[in-house]
Design an enzyme around this catalytic site. Sequence first.
Site, PDB file in Angstrom:
ATOM      1  N   HIS A  77      37.858  41.448  38.306  1.00 16.63           N
ATOM      2  CA  HIS A  77      38.582  42.549  37.703  1.00 16.63           C
ATOM      3  C   HIS A  77      39.972  42.117  37.255  1.00 16.63           C
ATOM      4  CE1 HIS A  77      36.053  46.041  38.025  1.00 16.63           C
ATOM      5  NE2 HIS A  77      35.870  45.916  39.337  1.00 16.63           N
ATOM      6  N   CYS A 132      39.421  42.158  32.375  1.00 18.00           N
ATOM      7  CA  CYS A 132      40.203  43.092  31.575  1.00 18.00           C
ATOM      8  C   CYS A 132      41.684  42.954  31.910  1.00 18.00           C
ATOM      9  CB  CYS A 132      39.764  44.528  31.848  1.00 18.00           C
ATOM     10  SG  CYS A 132      38.052  44.870  31.409  1.00 18.00           S
TER      11      CYS A 132
END
Length: 261
Positions: A77, A132
């Site tokens: 992440h 991201c």
Amino acid sequence: MKLALCIGINDYPGTENDLSGCRNDADDWAAALIARGFDTRRLLDSAASGAAIRAGIRDLLGRATDGDAVVITYSGHGTWVPDEDGDEPDHRDEALCPHDIAENGPLIDDELHELFALAAPGVRTVLIADSCHSGTLTRLNHPIGDRPGRARFLPPSTFLTPQQRLRASLTTGPRKSRDRASTTVLLAGCRDAEYSYDASFDGRPNGAFTYVALSSLAALPESATYRDWLHAIRGRLPSQDYPQTPALQASKAQLAWPILT
């Protein structure tokens, strides 16, 4: 000397935002780097704490000398936190998410910049990030792969305090911007305002960017450069199903480097 560290985190305890393809990504990057002569180690899931990632980067950079190469790959992440020192025009520091982010917080871009600055002159440093960097958690409706994809973004509300969340929501005036120049090549799975996605190919989970990057690399000649690699990757991403634009931050000289050497 060629040194590499491959990080892959699927498991994020306390967040309800686990991923599927990141450990496979780390294994695949490691295999590609080992084939190119890199002394490679991996940090997977619980081994990839914030402290372990920092220590791993410091160790590689501390061992490397003029003419050596250091490659760090990260799959997991990404997120953002409120900018505290006024160096970000969008008022946000982009960050990577260690396994223990819920307890010990993220690894922000300012600290990564400082870590890579430890490299001795003449060391070729490369960071490859399949995560991201901003936005909110979304899902794709029609992925290219075998099943729906998940954005590799961890919402800041997962780990920020209520006070930090309030400050992040406030609109502020213009901020100063200081020189962020770095000698590290950054190959990222998406632009700051986009998402990198989990995917699945032939029943095996992978990051969409990692899968495309490595399959593109395998088709390039040994003399190919980072400019050539980005061109090949962008021939397949962004796509209708994966609207992520791989990004390369490098100097003109670095664009002409042979890939992963």
